[in-house]
Design a protein around this motif. Structure first.
Motif, PDB file in Angstrom:
ATOM      1  N   THR A 132       0.881  -1.166   0.000  1.00 15.63           N
ATOM      2  CA  THR A 132       0.000   0.000   0.000  1.00 15.63           C
ATOM      3  C   THR A 132       0.915   1.211   0.000  1.00 15.63           C
ATOM      4  N   TRP A 133       0.843   2.004  -1.052  1.00 14.04           N
ATOM      5  CA  TRP A 133       1.733   3.159  -1.184  1.00 14.04           C
ATOM      6  C   TRP A 133       1.053   4.414  -0.682  1.00 14.04           C
ATOM      7  N   VAL A 134       1.766   5.157   0.149  1.00 16.73           N
ATOM      8  CA  VAL A 134       1.280   6.406   0.723  1.00 16.73           C
ATOM      9  C   VAL A 134       2.373   7.444   0.501  1.00 16.73           C
ATOM     10  N   GLU A 135       2.009   8.607   0.017  1.00 10.61           N
ATOM     11  CA  GLU A 135       2.996   9.659  -0.217  1.00 10.61           C
ATOM     12  C   GLU A 135       3.549  10.172   1.115  1.00 10.61           C
ATOM     13  N   GLU A 136       4.857  10.436   1.140  1.00  9.90           N
ATOM     14  CA  GLU A 136       5.489  10.935   2.352  1.00  9.90           C
ATOM     15  C   GLU A 136       4.979  12.343   2.657  1.00  9.90           C
ATOM     16  N   PRO A 137       4.797  12.673   3.943  1.00 12.52           N
ATOM     17  CA  PRO A 137       4.419  14.043   4.295  1.00 12.52           C
ATOM     18  C   PRO A 137       5.511  15.021   3.852  1.00 12.52           C
ATOM     19  N   THR A 138       5.107  16.150   3.334  1.00  7.87           N
ATOM     20  CA  THR A 138       6.082  17.119   2.826  1.00  7.87           C
ATOM     21  C   THR A 138       6.906  17.744   3.954  1.00  7.87           C
ATOM     22  N   ASP A 139       6.386  17.711   5.177  1.00 10.06           N
ATOM     23  CA  ASP A 139       7.103  18.318   6.300  1.00 10.06           C
ATOM     24  C   ASP A 139       7.800  17.275   7.178  1.00 10.06           C
ATOM     25  N   ARG A 140       8.030  16.093   6.651  1.00 11.47           N
ATOM     26  CA  ARG A 140       8.718  15.061   7.442  1.00 11.47           C
ATOM     27  C   ARG A 140      10.159  15.492   7.674  1.00 11.47           C
ATOM     28  N   VAL A 141      10.703  15.073   8.808  1.00 12.83           N
ATOM     29  CA  VAL A 141      12.101  15.364   9.108  1.00 12.83           C
ATOM     30  C   VAL A 141      12.927  14.085   9.226  1.00 12.83           C
ATOM     31  N   LEU A 142      12.238  12.952   9.374  1.00 15.51           N
ATOM     32  CA  LEU A 142      12.913  11.677   9.580  1.00 15.51           C
ATOM     33  C   LEU A 142      11.984  10.565   9.123  1.00 15.51           C
ATOM     34  N   SER A 143      12.539   9.523   8.515  1.00 12.62           N
ATOM     35  CA  SER A 143      11.740   8.363   8.112  1.00 12.62           C
ATOM     36  C   SER A 143      12.430   7.083   8.571  1.00 12.62           C
ATOM     37  N   PHE A 144      11.627   6.158   9.050  1.00 12.58           N
ATOM     38  CA  PHE A 144      12.081   4.838   9.469  1.00 12.58           C
ATOM     39  C   PHE A 144      11.230   3.800   8.771  1.00 12.58           C
ATOM     40  N   VAL A 145      11.740   2.593   8.673  1.00 10.95           N
ATOM     41  CA  VAL A 145      10.930   1.467   8.240  1.00 10.95           C
ATOM     42  C   VAL A 145      11.052   0.385   9.315  1.00 10.95           C
ATOM     43  N   TYR A 146       9.914  -0.120   9.740  1.00 10.54           N
ATOM     44  CA  TYR A 146       9.866  -1.230  10.689  1.00 10.54           C
ATOM     45  C   TYR A 146       9.532  -2.481   9.892  1.00 10.54           C
ATOM     46  N   GLN A 147      10.288  -3.566  10.126  1.00  8.44           N
ATOM     47  CA  GLN A 147      10.108  -4.778   9.335  1.00  8.44           C
ATOM     48  C   GLN A 147       9.968  -6.008  10.221  1.00  8.44           C
ATOM     49  N   GLU A 148       9.237  -6.980   9.721  1.00  8.29           N
ATOM     50  CA  GLU A 148       9.142  -8.291  10.347  1.00  8.29           C
ATOM     51  C   GLU A 148       9.365  -9.330   9.265  1.00  8.29           C
ATOM     52  N   LEU A 149      10.279 -10.256   9.538  1.00  7.17           N
ATOM     53  CA  LEU A 149      10.631 -11.299   8.591  1.00  7.17           C
ATOM     54  C   LEU A 149      10.578 -12.633   9.317  1.00  7.17           C
ATOM     55  N   GLN A 150       9.789 -13.547   8.770  1.00  6.75           N
ATOM     56  CA  GLN A 150       9.690 -14.873   9.364  1.00  6.75           C
ATOM     57  C   GLN A 150      10.078 -15.897   8.314  1.00  6.75           C
ATOM     58  N   GLY A 151      11.037 -16.719   8.650  1.00  3.38           N
ATOM     59  CA  GLY A 151      11.487 -17.756   7.733  1.00  3.38           C
ATOM     60  C   GLY A 151      10.772 -19.064   8.001  1.00  3.38           C
ATOM     61  N   ASP A 152      10.868 -19.969   7.049  1.00  3.94           N
ATOM     62  CA  ASP A 152      10.218 -21.258   7.232  1.00  3.94           C
ATOM     63  C   ASP A 152      10.989 -22.164   8.185  1.00  3.94           C
ATOM     64  N   ASP A 153      12.167 -21.708   8.634  1.00  4.04           N
ATOM     65  CA  ASP A 153      12.975 -22.504   9.547  1.00  4.04           C
ATOM     66  C   ASP A 153      12.785 -22.120  11.012  1.00  4.04           C
ATOM     67  N   SER A 154      11.972 -21.094  11.294  1.00  4.83           N
ATOM     68  CA  SER A 154      11.789 -20.650  12.676  1.00  4.83           C
ATOM     69  C   SER A 154      10.384 -20.078  12.871  1.00  4.83           C
ATOM     70  N   PRO A 155       9.759 -20.417  13.999  1.00  5.61           N
ATOM     71  CA  PRO A 155       8.434 -19.847  14.277  1.00  5.61           C
ATOM     72  C   PRO A 155       8.514 -18.390  14.742  1.00  5.61           C
ATOM     73  N   GLU A 156       9.702 -17.952  15.171  1.00  6.66           N
ATOM     74  CA  GLU A 156       9.888 -16.587  15.646  1.00  6.66           C
ATOM     75  C   GLU A 156      10.200 -15.653  14.480  1.00  6.66           C
ATOM     76  N   ALA A 157       9.566 -14.496  14.480  1.00  9.15           N
ATOM     77  CA  ALA A 157       9.833 -13.495  13.446  1.00  9.15           C
ATOM     78  C   ALA A 157      10.997 -12.613  13.877  1.00  9.15           C
ATOM     79  N   LYS A 158      11.855 -12.270  12.942  1.00 10.51           N
ATOM     80  CA  LYS A 158      12.913 -11.300  13.178  1.00 10.51           C
ATOM     81  C   LYS A 158      12.295  -9.924  12.993  1.00 10.51           C
ATOM     82  N   LYS A 159      12.489  -9.041  13.976  1.00 14.07           N
ATOM     83  CA  LYS A 159      11.869  -7.713  13.943  1.00 14.07           C
ATOM     84  C   LYS A 159      12.949  -6.656  14.114  1.00 14.07           C
TER      85      LYS A 159
END
Length: 85
Positions: free
Chosen positions: A30-57
Motif C-alpha cells: 500500500t503506497w502512501v505519499e510521504e508528508p512534505t514536512d517530514r524530518v525523519l523516516s524509518f521502516v519497521y520490518q518483520e521477517l519470518q522464515g520457514d525454519d523458525s516460528p519466531e519473526a525477526k523484527k
C-alpha cells in the motif's frame, strides 16, 4: 526462504509519527505519499522464515532531512519510531 515479510514506513513530522507505505503478507504493498514536512523516516520490518516460528523484527532509519534543525526536539517530544506494522 522467507514465508512472511511485512513492513511499515513511519515519518516524523511536527505533528508526531505518521504511518506511511506498508506491505502486508497476502495483501501486497500500500503506497502512501510521504508528508512534505517530514524530518525523519524509518521502516519497521518483520521477517519470518520457514525454519523458525519466531519473526525477526527490526527498524532502521531510511531518510533524514538535511535542513531540519529540530529533529532531536521532535524525537524527545514524540519518542522513537513505532515498532509495529
Amino acid at each position: 526462504m522467507a514465508i512472511r515479510k511485512e513492513w511499515t514506513e513511519w515519518h516524523l513530522t511536527p505533528r508526531g509519527w505518521e504511518r506511511g507505505a506498508s506491505r502486508v503478507q497476502g495483501q501486497g504493498n500500500t503506497w502512501v505519499e510521504e508528508p512534505t514536512d517530514r524530518v525523519l523516516s524509518f521502516v519497521y520490518q518483520e521477517l519470518q522464515g520457514d525454519d523458525s516460528p519466531e519473526a525477526k523484527k527490526w527498524g532502521e532509519e531510511t531518510w533524514r532531512s538535511k535542513k531540519a534543525q529540530n529533529i532531536d526536539d521532535l524525537l524527545k517530544q514524540y519518542g522513537p519510531a513505532p515498532e509495529k506494522l
